[in-house]
Design a protein around this motif. Structure first.
Motif, PDB file in Angstrom:
ATOM      1  N   ARG A   1       0.848  -1.189   0.105  1.00 22.44           N
ATOM      2  CA  ARG A   1       0.105  -0.084  -0.078  1.00 22.44           C
ATOM      3  C   ARG A   1       0.709   1.272  -0.191  1.00 22.44           C
ATOM      4  NH1 ARG A   1      -4.121  -0.578   4.564  1.00 22.44           N
ATOM      5  NH2 ARG A   1      -2.482  -0.870   5.799  1.00 22.44           N
ATOM      6  N   VAL A   2       0.625   2.206  -1.075  1.00 24.23           N
ATOM      7  CA  VAL A   2       1.043   3.392  -0.723  1.00 24.23           C
ATOM      8  C   VAL A   2       0.013   4.462  -0.801  1.00 24.23           C
ATOM      9  CG1 VAL A   2       3.170   2.756  -2.126  1.00 24.23           C
ATOM     10  CG2 VAL A   2       1.223   3.489  -3.234  1.00 24.23           C
ATOM     11  N   SER A   3       0.365   5.764  -0.475  1.00 23.03           N
ATOM     12  CA  SER A   3      -0.292   7.048  -0.380  1.00 23.03           C
ATOM     13  C   SER A   3       0.545   8.534  -0.621  1.00 23.03           C
ATOM     14  CB  SER A   3      -1.164   7.252   0.656  1.00 23.03           C
ATOM     15  OG  SER A   3      -0.474   7.447   1.967  1.00 23.03           O
ATOM     16  N   ALA A   4      -0.116   9.222  -0.611  1.00 19.50           N
ATOM     17  CA  ALA A   4       0.577  10.570  -0.998  1.00 19.50           C
ATOM     18  C   ALA A   4       1.788  10.952   0.238  1.00 19.50           C
ATOM     19  CB  ALA A   4      -0.381  11.813  -1.066  1.00 19.50           C
ATOM     20  N   ARG A   5       1.197  10.456   1.631  1.00 14.89           N
ATOM     21  CA  ARG A   5       2.025  10.746   2.622  1.00 14.89           C
ATOM     22  C   ARG A   5       3.002   9.612   3.157  1.00 14.89           C
ATOM     23  NH1 ARG A   5       0.727  15.191   5.406  1.00 14.89           N
ATOM     24  NH2 ARG A   5      -1.440  16.019   5.023  1.00 14.89           N
ATOM     25  N   ASP A   6       2.746   8.330   2.282  1.00 14.72           N
ATOM     26  CA  ASP A   6       3.540   7.154   2.669  1.00 14.72           C
ATOM     27  C   ASP A   6       4.069   6.602   0.986  1.00 14.72           C
ATOM     28  OD1 ASP A   6       4.897   5.102   3.755  1.00 14.72           O
ATOM     29  OD2 ASP A   6       2.996   4.052   4.516  1.00 14.72           O
ATOM     30  N   PRO A   7       5.101   7.150   0.463  1.00 12.03           N
ATOM     31  CA  PRO A   7       5.681   6.662  -0.686  1.00 12.03           C
ATOM     32  C   PRO A   7       6.467   5.222  -0.501  1.00 12.03           C
ATOM     33  CG  PRO A   7       6.934   8.381  -0.179  1.00 12.03           C
ATOM     34  CD  PRO A   7       5.791   8.333   0.976  1.00 12.03           C
ATOM     35  N   GLU A   8       6.774   4.689  -1.653  1.00 14.41           N
ATOM     36  CA  GLU A   8       7.614   3.637  -1.549  1.00 14.41           C
ATOM     37  C   GLU A   8       8.547   3.520  -2.489  1.00 14.41           C
ATOM     38  OE1 GLU A   8       9.153   0.691   0.538  1.00 14.41           O
ATOM     39  OE2 GLU A   8       7.458   1.420   1.238  1.00 14.41           O
ATOM     40  N   VAL A   9       9.950   3.091  -2.124  1.00 15.22           N
ATOM     41  CA  VAL A   9      11.047   2.960  -3.019  1.00 15.22           C
ATOM     42  C   VAL A   9      11.392   1.546  -3.511  1.00 15.22           C
ATOM     43  CG1 VAL A   9      13.462   3.513  -3.707  1.00 15.22           C
ATOM     44  CG2 VAL A   9      11.913   5.184  -2.525  1.00 15.22           C
ATOM     45  N   LEU A  10      11.194   0.980  -4.569  1.00 14.14           N
ATOM     46  CA  LEU A  10      11.591  -0.364  -5.073  1.00 14.14           C
ATOM     47  C   LEU A  10      12.623  -0.441  -5.930  1.00 14.14           C
ATOM     48  CD1 LEU A  10       7.750  -1.495  -5.784  1.00 14.14           C
ATOM     49  CD2 LEU A  10       9.003  -1.687  -3.564  1.00 14.14           C
ATOM     50  N   LEU A  11      13.590  -1.451  -5.782  1.00 15.06           N
ATOM     51  CA  LEU A  11      14.843  -1.584  -6.372  1.00 15.06           C
ATOM     52  C   LEU A  11      14.678  -2.791  -7.284  1.00 15.06           C
ATOM     53  CD1 LEU A  11      17.846  -0.556  -6.867  1.00 15.06           C
ATOM     54  CD2 LEU A  11      18.507  -2.091  -5.176  1.00 15.06           C
ATOM     55  N   VAL A  12      14.677  -2.664  -8.522  1.00 21.54           N
ATOM     56  CA  VAL A  12      14.767  -3.878  -9.725  1.00 21.54           C
ATOM     57  C   VAL A  12      16.077  -4.132 -10.037  1.00 21.54           C
ATOM     58  CG1 VAL A  12      13.404  -4.843 -11.455  1.00 21.54           C
ATOM     59  CG2 VAL A  12      12.218  -3.184  -9.909  1.00 21.54           C
ATOM     60  N   ASN A  13      16.619  -5.154  -9.969  1.00 23.48           N
ATOM     61  CA  ASN A  13      17.491  -5.703 -10.480  1.00 23.48           C
ATOM     62  C   ASN A  13      17.610  -6.601 -11.544  1.00 23.48           C
ATOM     63  OD1 ASN A  13      20.345  -6.429 -10.880  1.00 23.48           O
ATOM     64  ND2 ASN A  13      21.035  -6.982  -8.942  1.00 23.48           N
ATOM     65  N   ALA A  14      17.546  -6.343 -12.843  1.00 21.94           N
ATOM     66  CA  ALA A  14      17.362  -7.073 -13.838  1.00 21.94           C
ATOM     67  C   ALA A  14      18.896  -7.489 -14.601  1.00 21.94           C
ATOM     68  CB  ALA A  14      16.591  -6.393 -15.008  1.00 21.94           C
ATOM     69  N   ARG A  15      18.967  -8.768 -14.719  1.00 24.11           N
ATOM     70  CA  ARG A  15      20.510  -9.153 -15.203  1.00 24.11           C
ATOM     71  C   ARG A  15      20.457 -10.159 -16.318  1.00 24.11           C
ATOM     72  NH1 ARG A  15      20.491 -14.132 -12.542  1.00 24.11           N
ATOM     73  NH2 ARG A  15      19.036 -14.468 -10.853  1.00 24.11           N
ATOM     74  N   THR A  16      21.361 -10.266 -17.151  1.00 19.03           N
ATOM     75  CA  THR A  16      21.424 -11.169 -18.377  1.00 19.03           C
ATOM     76  C   THR A  16      22.763 -11.528 -18.623  1.00 19.03           C
ATOM     77  OG1 THR A  16      20.949 -11.233 -20.807  1.00 19.03           O
ATOM     78  CG2 THR A  16      21.416  -9.468 -20.131  1.00 19.03           C
ATOM     79  N   GLN A  17      23.278 -12.714 -19.271  1.00 17.99           N
ATOM     80  CA  GLN A  17      24.440 -12.912 -19.833  1.00 17.99           C
ATOM     81  C   GLN A  17      24.722 -13.152 -21.138  1.00 17.99           C
ATOM     82  OE1 GLN A  17      25.698 -16.601 -17.600  1.00 17.99           O
ATOM     83  NE2 GLN A  17      26.074 -15.391 -15.419  1.00 17.99           N
ATOM     84  N   GLY A  18      23.616 -13.622 -21.963  1.00 16.74           N
ATOM     85  CA  GLY A  18      23.741 -14.121 -23.248  1.00 16.74           C
ATOM     86  C   GLY A  18      22.829 -13.306 -23.992  1.00 16.74           C
ATOM     87  N   CYS A  19      22.185 -12.193 -23.896  1.00 16.78           N
ATOM     88  CA  CYS A  19      21.348 -11.438 -24.795  1.00 16.78           C
ATOM     89  C   CYS A  19      21.441  -9.883 -24.582  1.00 16.78           C
ATOM     90  CB  CYS A  19      19.880 -11.765 -24.769  1.00 16.78           C
ATOM     91  SG  CYS A  19      18.990 -11.008 -23.345  1.00 16.78           S
TER      92      CYS A  19
END
Length: 439
Positions: free
Chosen positions: A369-387
């Motif tokens: 859950r998020v709101s104007a007074r309660d934001p959230e920061v998410l970290l996405v780590n996308a990785r690849t070796q062959g493309c």
């Protein structure tokens, strides 16, 4: 035991709560919502202004903060001492100006049990036997208020014609508005104007200083909203911003650049990574870290239901050289994140827990859950070796009967991540001021 010893017990309990809270990246409001208590209640616990009478909310708080078994045992010991200190009778001379209210609290959603109130005199305390000293002040105030109400009712009943007083009987008071209209008072002495039946005055807008800073909304082509039955679609109730130039632990990252080392400038500082990468036509090498900030447009909660990955293009890894921005990052802190393996046929965003010097940091679990007074920061780590992969994210949300999906991309373009396996890799030698083979 002296009063000072009791204050120390409460302070030690609150200090341990603050230590556990600081391990997380959540605000008091975010933690309190998951503990089913008021934000002010949790803040008073951590500030030593109140002590919960039940250990259950403290146990839930410790679990949410990732406390170890030893820390939970120590937290229980300090809680017992703090409760005993707050429930111990104290002499009137030991109570200072700030000690005018109840020192204990529960994990309910109301603050009435912890509101400050006046302390009664010793004579008033003796007239209320059977109650703790910290409860008698409220009873005395309640009795005084009841007496005042009874006296007012008696004076109304004694009117000459035997009828009750109304607003029109009191001097200087206007008669009530006729049925079907709502009378409003106009400023500056102007005559009031009636409002239509069934309507109420417009709510007063909050001051600009109280309005939280809003994030840049996502582009309209990237938004899909499903309104409730019989209603038209409108803008989504949330905003977001994405930074695809984040580096691991703030120092480590690879870029693929189709230039020889002599033509590549020195690595930038992390805050200038976007400008540096754009000037060199650089591609993220091996992994892309996306720092996603999400918040609601209003105080109404928005539930983040799911985070999905869409791969829109695959090709052979981009040619060139891999340039490391640092010789390696050390440290004992691993941020929690969403891990994405782009080499899978159907990659998914998998929540991964973090670690702080061996202490686990719980993973972010959907729904959220998020709101104007309660934001959230998410970290996405996308990785690849062959493309050489081009991809974007989809964030499903729901709020007040509405649901929809926002597309998270790189300013209208898909994110791009290319493998570096088999490419020449370089790191910058600061003493020689040139790029040198890595390792």
């Amino acid at each position: 035991m002296s009063v000072q010893d009791g204050v120390d017990d409460v302070g030690e309990f609150a200090a341990l709560l603050r230590t556990l809270k600081e391990r997380t990246d959540r605000s008091y409001g975010s933690l309190a919502r998951r503990l089913n208590m008021n934000t002010s209640t949790l803040h008073r616990y951590c500030a030593g202004e109140a002590v919960p009478l039940d250990f259950a909310p403290v146990e839930r708080f410790a679990a949410l903060c990732g406390a170890s078994a030893e820390e939970r045992l120590e937290l229980h010991r300090r809680w017992l001492l703090a409760v005993a200190a707050r429930q111990r009778p104290r002499p009137a001379s030991a109570a200072g100006p700030a000690e005018t209210g109840t020192d204990t609290d529960t994990d309910t959603d109301t603050d009435t049990d912890t509101a400050d109130g006046p302390v009664e005199s010793p004579a008033e305390a003796d007239s209320l036997p059977g109650l703790p000293w910290y409860r008698r002040g409220r009873v005395a105030v309640g009795l005084a208020a009841a007496c005042a109400v009874l006296a007012a009712l008696g004076s109304l009943a004694a009117l000459p014609d035997g009828r009750r007083a109304s607003a029109g009987d009191r001097p200087g008071t206007a008669a009530p508005a006729p049925s079907g209209t709502a009378k409003t008072e106009a400023p500056d002495g102007k005559s009031p104007s009636p409002a239509p039946s069934g309507t109420s005055p417009a709510p007063r807008r909050s001051s600009p200083s109280a309005t939280p800073k809003r994030l840049k909304p996502s582009p309209s082509p990237s938004v899909r909203t499903t309104p409730p039955a019989g209603k038209t679609a409108s803008a989504p109730p949330l905003t977001w911003s994405a930074d695809s130039q984040a580096w691991k632990l703030g120092c480590g990252h690879d870029y693929v650049v189709a230039k020889p080392p002599a033509q590549v400038p020195p690595p930038p500082v992390p805050q200038d990574a976007g400008v540096w990468a754009a000037s060199q036509n650089a591609v993220h090498g091996g992994e892309t870290l996306v720092r996603l900030s999400v918040q609601g447009r209003t105080d109404t909660a928005v539930v983040l239901e799911a985070l999905r990955v869409r791969v829109v293009g695959r090709s052979a890894p981009a040619p060139g050289n891999a340039y490391a921005m640092d010789q390696g990052c050390g440290g004992s802190i691993t941020p929690r994140s969403f891990d994405v393996n782009l080499d899978k046929d159907r990659p998914i965003a998998r929540a991964v827990a973090g670690s702080d010097a061996g202490t686990p940091i719980p993973a972010v679990r959907m729904p959220y859950r998020v709101s104007a007074r309660d934001p959230e920061v998410l970290l996405v780590n996308a990785r690849t070796q062959g493309c050489d992969c081009r991809w974007y994210l989809e964030l499903d949300w729901s709020s007040q009967g509405r649901k929809g999906t926002v597309r998270i991309d790189d300013a209208g373009r898909p994110f791009r991540t290319s493998g570096i396996k088999g490419l020449p890799r370089y790191t910058y030698d600061t003493s020689e001021r040139r790029w040198a083979p890595y390792g």
